[in-house]
Each structure stands twice: as C-alpha cells, then as structure tokens.
Design a protein around this motif. Structure first.
Motif, mmCIF file in Angstrom:
data_model
loop_
_atom_site.group_PDB
_atom_site.id
_atom_site.type_symbol
_atom_site.label_atom_id
_atom_site.label_comp_id
_atom_site.label_asym_id
_atom_site.label_seq_id
_atom_site.Cartn_x
_atom_site.Cartn_y
_atom_site.Cartn_z
ATOM 1 N N ALA A 98 3.906 -15.376 -23.684
ATOM 2 C CA ALA A 98 2.411 -15.746 -23.372
ATOM 3 C C ALA A 98 2.014 -16.559 -24.761
ATOM 4 O O ALA A 98 1.374 -17.621 -25.010
ATOM 5 C CB ALA A 98 1.440 -14.632 -23.218
ATOM 6 N N MET A 99 2.582 -15.969 -25.954
ATOM 7 C CA MET A 99 2.292 -16.559 -27.287
ATOM 8 C C MET A 99 2.738 -17.846 -27.213
ATOM 9 O O MET A 99 2.404 -18.701 -27.891
ATOM 10 C CB MET A 99 2.512 -15.714 -28.320
ATOM 11 C CG MET A 99 1.688 -14.381 -28.398
ATOM 12 S SD MET A 99 0.027 -14.453 -28.482
ATOM 13 C CE MET A 99 -0.293 -15.594 -29.822
ATOM 14 N N MET A 100 4.072 -18.012 -26.866
ATOM 15 C CA MET A 100 4.793 -19.211 -26.979
ATOM 16 C C MET A 100 3.962 -20.461 -26.241
ATOM 17 O O MET A 100 4.027 -21.334 -26.602
ATOM 18 C CB MET A 100 6.395 -18.948 -26.443
ATOM 19 C CG MET A 100 7.261 -18.439 -27.444
ATOM 20 S SD MET A 100 8.740 -17.971 -26.861
ATOM 21 C CE MET A 100 9.357 -19.385 -26.087
ATOM 22 N N ALA A 101 3.749 -20.078 -24.974
ATOM 23 C CA ALA A 101 3.042 -20.825 -24.029
ATOM 24 C C ALA A 101 1.546 -21.372 -24.694
ATOM 25 O O ALA A 101 1.219 -22.515 -24.665
ATOM 26 C CB ALA A 101 2.753 -20.222 -22.823
ATOM 27 N N TYR A 102 0.827 -20.367 -25.471
ATOM 28 C CA TYR A 102 -0.278 -20.638 -26.166
ATOM 29 C C TYR A 102 -0.020 -21.696 -27.328
ATOM 30 O O TYR A 102 -0.871 -22.648 -27.437
ATOM 31 C CB TYR A 102 -1.069 -19.308 -26.720
ATOM 32 C CG TYR A 102 -2.239 -19.434 -27.223
ATOM 33 C CD1 TYR A 102 -3.544 -19.956 -26.685
ATOM 34 C CD2 TYR A 102 -2.273 -19.536 -28.774
ATOM 35 C CE1 TYR A 102 -4.556 -20.158 -27.315
ATOM 36 C CE2 TYR A 102 -3.473 -19.499 -29.578
ATOM 37 C CZ TYR A 102 -4.479 -19.911 -28.615
ATOM 38 O OH TYR A 102 -5.918 -20.081 -29.416
ATOM 39 N N VAL A 103 0.965 -21.494 -28.085
ATOM 40 C CA VAL A 103 1.174 -22.231 -29.255
ATOM 41 C C VAL A 103 1.618 -23.541 -28.615
ATOM 42 O O VAL A 103 1.478 -24.589 -29.386
ATOM 43 C CB VAL A 103 2.237 -21.725 -30.250
ATOM 44 C CG1 VAL A 103 2.924 -22.649 -31.251
ATOM 45 C CG2 VAL A 103 1.750 -20.232 -30.762
ATOM 46 N N GLY A 144 0.886 -25.306 -26.100
ATOM 47 C CA GLY A 144 -0.399 -25.684 -25.525
ATOM 48 C C GLY A 144 -1.095 -26.250 -26.586
ATOM 49 O O GLY A 144 -1.647 -27.640 -26.609
ATOM 50 N N LEU A 145 -1.664 -25.575 -27.563
ATOM 51 C CA LEU A 145 -2.168 -25.909 -28.951
ATOM 52 C C LEU A 145 -1.400 -27.219 -29.551
ATOM 53 O O LEU A 145 -1.903 -28.276 -29.973
ATOM 54 C CB LEU A 145 -2.147 -24.854 -29.732
ATOM 55 C CG LEU A 145 -3.403 -24.122 -29.732
ATOM 56 C CD1 LEU A 145 -3.429 -22.845 -30.390
ATOM 57 C CD2 LEU A 145 -4.500 -24.547 -29.482
ATOM 58 N N ASP A 146 -0.074 -27.013 -29.654
ATOM 59 C CA ASP A 146 0.783 -27.948 -30.141
ATOM 60 C C ASP A 146 0.539 -29.451 -29.468
ATOM 61 O O ASP A 146 0.562 -30.396 -30.030
ATOM 62 C CB ASP A 146 2.306 -27.731 -30.384
ATOM 63 C CG ASP A 146 2.989 -28.822 -30.872
ATOM 64 O OD1 ASP A 146 2.824 -29.196 -32.186
ATOM 65 O OD2 ASP A 146 4.129 -29.232 -30.494
ATOM 66 N N GLN A 147 0.669 -29.410 -28.214
ATOM 67 C CA GLN A 147 0.503 -30.677 -27.395
ATOM 68 C C GLN A 147 -0.982 -31.146 -27.469
ATOM 69 O O GLN A 147 -1.103 -32.433 -27.601
ATOM 70 C CB GLN A 147 0.695 -30.227 -25.832
ATOM 71 C CG GLN A 147 2.117 -29.890 -25.437
ATOM 72 C CD GLN A 147 3.185 -30.973 -26.088
ATOM 73 O OE1 GLN A 147 2.882 -32.110 -25.506
ATOM 74 N NE2 GLN A 147 4.233 -30.782 -26.364
ATOM 75 N N ILE A 148 -2.074 -30.392 -27.454
ATOM 76 C CA ILE A 148 -3.171 -30.776 -27.878
ATOM 77 C C ILE A 148 -3.219 -31.690 -29.218
ATOM 78 O O ILE A 148 -3.841 -32.685 -29.326
ATOM 79 C CB ILE A 148 -4.048 -29.727 -27.772
ATOM 80 C CG1 ILE A 148 -4.359 -29.072 -26.308
ATOM 81 C CG2 ILE A 148 -5.766 -30.011 -28.308
ATOM 82 C CD1 ILE A 148 -5.405 -28.026 -26.244
ATOM 83 N N PHE A 149 -2.747 -30.927 -30.328
ATOM 84 C CA PHE A 149 -2.925 -31.636 -31.549
ATOM 85 C C PHE A 149 -2.025 -33.114 -31.442
ATOM 86 O O PHE A 149 -2.521 -33.766 -32.056
ATOM 87 C CB PHE A 149 -2.368 -30.497 -32.590
ATOM 88 C CG PHE A 149 -3.134 -29.309 -32.958
ATOM 89 C CD1 PHE A 149 -4.520 -29.789 -33.123
ATOM 90 C CD2 PHE A 149 -2.660 -28.232 -33.014
ATOM 91 C CE1 PHE A 149 -5.505 -28.616 -33.338
ATOM 92 C CE2 PHE A 149 -3.535 -27.168 -33.608
ATOM 93 C CZ PHE A 149 -4.939 -27.260 -33.497
ATOM 94 N N VAL A 150 -0.849 -32.956 -30.969
ATOM 95 C CA VAL A 150 -0.110 -34.203 -30.822
ATOM 96 C C VAL A 150 -0.838 -35.265 -30.353
ATOM 97 O O VAL A 150 -1.039 -36.576 -30.551
ATOM 98 C CB VAL A 150 1.095 -33.983 -29.925
ATOM 99 C CG1 VAL A 150 1.850 -35.249 -29.717
ATOM 100 C CG2 VAL A 150 2.188 -33.261 -30.761
ATOM 101 N N ARG A 151 -1.546 -35.006 -29.024
ATOM 102 C CA ARG A 151 -2.450 -36.099 -28.355
ATOM 103 C C ARG A 151 -3.507 -36.551 -29.170
ATOM 104 O O ARG A 151 -4.063 -37.727 -29.316
ATOM 105 C CB ARG A 151 -2.541 -35.540 -27.105
ATOM 106 C CG ARG A 151 -1.898 -35.415 -26.101
ATOM 107 C CD ARG A 151 -2.103 -34.891 -24.826
ATOM 108 N NE ARG A 151 -1.023 -34.357 -24.202
ATOM 109 C CZ ARG A 151 -0.394 -35.096 -23.208
ATOM 110 N NH1 ARG A 151 -0.896 -36.068 -22.556
ATOM 111 N NH2 ARG A 151 0.650 -34.412 -22.453
#
Length: 92
Positions: free
Chosen positions: A67-72, A74-81
């Motif tokens: 769950a923590m890997m999925a959360y991080v 997701g945040l990484d994908q948001i920051f990249v965009r």
C-alpha cells in the motif's frame, strides 16, 4: 595482634570484601563469559510467535508495504505530471 592485621588491611587500600585483583587477561575472559551468560539468559525470556501469528504478521507487513509503495508511486506520478506541465515536456 588484631591491630596489625587491621592496619595491614587498611594499608593495602582494599576492604576485606573486595575480591583480589586478577590479571587483565583473566578479567577480560571473565567479562566475556559474563556477557555471554547474560545474553543467553535474555534469550530464554524471548517469546517466539506461533506459526499462525508469524503468518498474520508477515501478511500485514507485506500488505502495508504494498500500500505504501502504491501511495508513493501515485504521488511520484502526480509530481512528474505537475513538473512536466510547469517546465514543458523537455523538448527543444
């Protein structure tokens, strides 16, 4: 006669209850053996989990880490965009 034996004990600087001094090597080995004995005493106090508890704990840890890997991720994908939107797509 009592005074000379008492004076002798006083003169040596040691109380009668203090153990005699040993050489440093034997004191080192005594300290190591005491340390190992204390470790073994503490290990006897350890309560080991049952098979069911171990399976439950392992499952909880794996699910939590996933769950923590999925959360991080997701945040990484948001920051990249966001960074890509702000600074452009990197082309010339």
């Amino acid at each position: 006669m009592t005074e000379t034996s008492t004076a002798g004990a006083r003169g040596s600087g040691r109380s009668p209850s203090m153990p005699p001094r040993r050489n440093p090597v034997s004191r080192m080995f005594a300290a190591i053996s005491l340390f190992i004995a204390q470790i073994l005493d503490e290990l006897r106090k350890v309560v080991r989990p049952t098979r069911q508890e171990l399976t439950t704990y392992t499952t909880v840890v794996i699910v939590f880490v996933g769950a923590m890997m999925a959360y991080v991720f997701g945040l990484d994908q948001i920051f990249v965009r966001v960074v890509s939107f702000v600074f452009g797509s990197g082309g010339g």
